[in-house]
Design an enzyme around this catalytic site. Structure first.
Site, mmCIF file in Angstrom:
data_model
loop_
_atom_site.group_PDB
_atom_site.id
_atom_site.type_symbol
_atom_site.label_atom_id
_atom_site.label_comp_id
_atom_site.label_asym_id
_atom_site.label_seq_id
_atom_site.Cartn_x
_atom_site.Cartn_y
_atom_site.Cartn_z
ATOM 1 N N ARG A 311 14.811 -25.743 24.666
ATOM 2 C CA ARG A 311 13.627 -25.213 25.352
ATOM 3 C C ARG A 311 13.926 -24.112 26.364
ATOM 4 O O ARG A 311 13.192 -23.119 26.407
ATOM 5 C CB ARG A 311 12.819 -26.348 26.002
ATOM 6 C CG ARG A 311 12.282 -27.364 24.972
ATOM 7 C CD ARG A 311 11.362 -28.408 25.605
ATOM 8 N NE ARG A 311 10.117 -27.818 26.013
ATOM 9 C CZ ARG A 311 9.810 -27.492 27.243
ATOM 10 N NH1 ARG A 311 10.620 -27.762 28.236
ATOM 11 N NH2 ARG A 311 8.666 -26.912 27.508
ATOM 12 N N CYS A 341 28.670 -19.849 22.239
ATOM 13 C CA CYS A 341 28.937 -18.416 22.333
ATOM 14 C C CYS A 341 27.657 -17.600 22.220
ATOM 15 O O CYS A 341 27.444 -16.882 21.241
ATOM 16 C CB CYS A 341 29.923 -18.006 21.257
ATOM 17 S SG CYS A 341 31.372 -19.040 21.269
#
Ligand SMILES: *Cc1c(COP(=O)(O)O)cnc(C)c1O
Length: 413
Positions: A311, A341
Site C-alpha cells: 500500500r 531493489c
C-alpha cells in the site's frame, strides 16, 4: 488500533508482540480476533432491527482463519473470483450467503458458483448477463442476479479506489440499468433478485453512500412499476478506517443516511465491507536489520518490504509505525524501508523513532489489503500470519519456504 496496548512492551490482546516474533519469526502479520469481532458487532448494532446480511469482502484479507472467524460470526461473503469462493467453502463459509462481484467472471467461475448455489451474481455488463444465462441453462439451473449499478456519485476518496463514477470500469450505467433489468426478467436461466452498488473505498464521509442509496432506491421504484420486484438492496462496502489522523464515522453514523433512505422498505439490506472489518485488526511485525545514517535522512532497513505490504508503494498510503519495545535513546527521523531493489520500497517515511538495530517495529492498520496484495518479488517468501485470541495465538499461515516458490517451475528439457 483497538486491543493494542502496552507502555513497556506492545501487546495485542494478551499476547506480547516480542513473544510472537520469538515464536514465529518476522515479518509476520498479526491479527486480533477481538478487534475483528468488535468491528463486525459494530455493524450488527447499526443494523439492529433491519433484515440485513453482512457479506465480508474477501479480497481485503482472504486467509482461511480470518474467513473462519467471520463465518462463525454468521457473515456472508463478497467474492471477486472462483478462487475466493473456494476459500470461503474451505473455511466453512456458507455459499448460500455469497455474492459474486467483479467485471470479468469466466465461464468456469460461473459454473463453480452455480454448482455451489451462491446467493447472487452481481452482474456488471450486458455480455456477462448473456453468458451467465447461457451457462446456467446449460447446467439446467437458474442464476440469481443483481445488477451492479453505477450511481455516478463522487465518494471523495483516492482515485484508484473510487469506483462509482461514470468514468470507471465498474457497474452498469444508471441509464442502461432499467433496460437490462427488463431484459433479464425475460431470460431463461436468470432470476432477478436484487440490485447492488459500491462506490469506492476508504470513505470517511457518510453522505455519498446515502446519495447512492437514494439513486438506487429511485431505480428500485421504477423497476417495481415495470413489474420487477427485488428481494435485496446491496449497498456495497467502502467505510473508511483510521490510519493516521482520519476521523472515520462509527458504523452507526456511517449507515445512518443509508438506513434513513431505506426506512420502511421490505427489501433485505446487504453490505460488503472489507477494510472496515479487518484493517485495524491487523499489524505487520517486522525487525530492523540495519540502521543507516545518511546525509539527508536516516534509514531503518527492516525485514518486511513492499512485497509484504504494497500500500505505501502503490497508493503512497500511510501506516503508523510503533517500536515494540520503548528505548531510552535519542529519536531520529527515519524512512522505514525494505531490502528490495526499488526506490519505491518503503513502508513509512520521515518518522521519529527511538530505535536500535534488532528492534521490532509494528506497522499498524495492515489487516486489509496487506497480505492479499503480497507477492514473491525478489524471491521473498511471503510472511507468516498469526491470529491472537485472548491469551492464545494461532498460526493461521505458515511462513512460505523458498522451495515452494519455485516448486511449479521447470528447467528446460
Ligand atoms: C473491494 C470491494 C468491496 C470492499 O471494499 P472495502 O473498501 O474494503 O470495504 C466491496 N464490494 C466490492 C464490489 C468491492 O470491489
Amino acid at each position: 488500533m483497538q486491543h493494542l496496548t502496552g507502555t513497556d512492551a506492545l501487546r495485542l490482546e494478551a499476547v506480547a508482540l516480542e513473544a510472537i516474533a520469538a515464536q514465529f519469526g518476522t515479518p509476520t502479520y498479526v491479527y486480533s480476533r477481538a478487534a475483528l469481532t468488535d468491528a463486525y458487532h459494530a455493524y450488527e448494532h447499526a443494523l439492529a432491527g433491519r433484515r440485513a446480511t453482512l457479506c465480508y469482502a474477501v479480497k481485503a484479507n482472504s486467509n482461511l482463519g480470518i474467513l473462519d472467524a467471520f463465518a462463525r460470526l454468521g457473515a456472508g461473503f463478497d467474492i471477486v473470483s472462483g478462487g475466493e469462493l473456494q476459500r470461503v467453502i474451505a473455511a466453512g463459509g456458507d455459499p448460500r450467503k455469497v455474492v459474486f462481484s467483479g467485471v470479468g467472471k469466466t465461464r468456469a467461475e460461473m459454473r463453480l458458483a452455480l454448482a455451489s448455489n451462491i446467493r447472487c451474481f452481481n452482474i456488471e455488463s450486458a455480455e456477462e448477463l448473456d453468458r451467465l444465462a447461457e451457462t446456467a441453462q446449460q447446467g439446467g439451473t437458474a442464476a440469481r442476479v443483481a445488477f451492479r449499478v453505477n450511481p455516478d456519485v463522487d465518494p471523495k476518496t483516492h482515485p484508484y479506489i473510487s469506483t462509482g463514477l461514470k468514468s470507471n470500469k465498474f457497474g452498469v450505467a444508471f441509464e442502461a440499468a432499467r433496460g437490462l433489468y427488463r431484459r433479464a426478467a425475460t431470460l431463461p436461466g436468470i432470476e432477478v433478485v436484487g440490485i447492488a452498488s459500491h462506490i469506492g473505498s476508504q470513505l470517511l464521509d457518510p453522505a455519498p453512500a446515502g446519495e447512492a442509496a437514494e439513486r438506487v432506491l429511485a431505480l428500485v421504484e421504477q423497476l417495481a412499476g415495470d413489474g420487477i420486484a427485488l428481494q435485496h438492496i446491496d449497498i456495497g462496502g467502502g467505510m473508511g478506517i483510521r490510519y493516521d489522523d482520519e476521523t472515520p464515522p462509527s458504523a452507526d453514523d456511517y449507515l445512518a443516511p443509508v438506513l434513513s433512505v431505506l426506512a420502511g422498505r421490505e427489501e433485505e439490506i446487504l453490505l460488503e465491507p472489507g477494510r472496515s472489518l479487518i484493517g485495524n485488526a491487523g499489524l505487520l511485525l517486522t525487525r530492523i536489520e540495519y540502521l543507516k545514517p545518511g546525509e539527508e535522512k536516516h534509514f531503518a532497513i527492516v525485514d518486511a518490504a513492499m512485497n509484504d505490504l504494497a500500500r505505501p508503494a502503490l497508493y503512497d498510503a500511510f501506516h503508523a509505525v510503533v517500536p515494540v519495545t520503548p528505548r531510552d535513546l535519542p529519536a531520529h527521523t527515519y524512512d522505514v524501508v525494505g531490502p528490495i531493489c526499488e526506490s519505491g520500497d518503503f513502508l513509512a517515511r520521515e518518522r521519529r523513532l527511538a530505535v536500535r538495530s534488532g528492534d521490532l517495529l509494528a506497522i499498524l492498520s495492515a489487516g486489509a489489503y496487506g497480505m492479499t496484495m503480497a507477492s514473491n518479488y525478489n524471491t521473498r517468501p511471503r510472511a507468516a500470519e498469526v491470529m491472537v485470541d485472548g491469551a492464545r495465538c494461532h498460526l493461521i499461515r505458515s511462513r512460505e519456504r523458498v522451495e515452494e516458490l519455485y516448486a511449479a517451475e521447470h528447467r528446460l528439457p
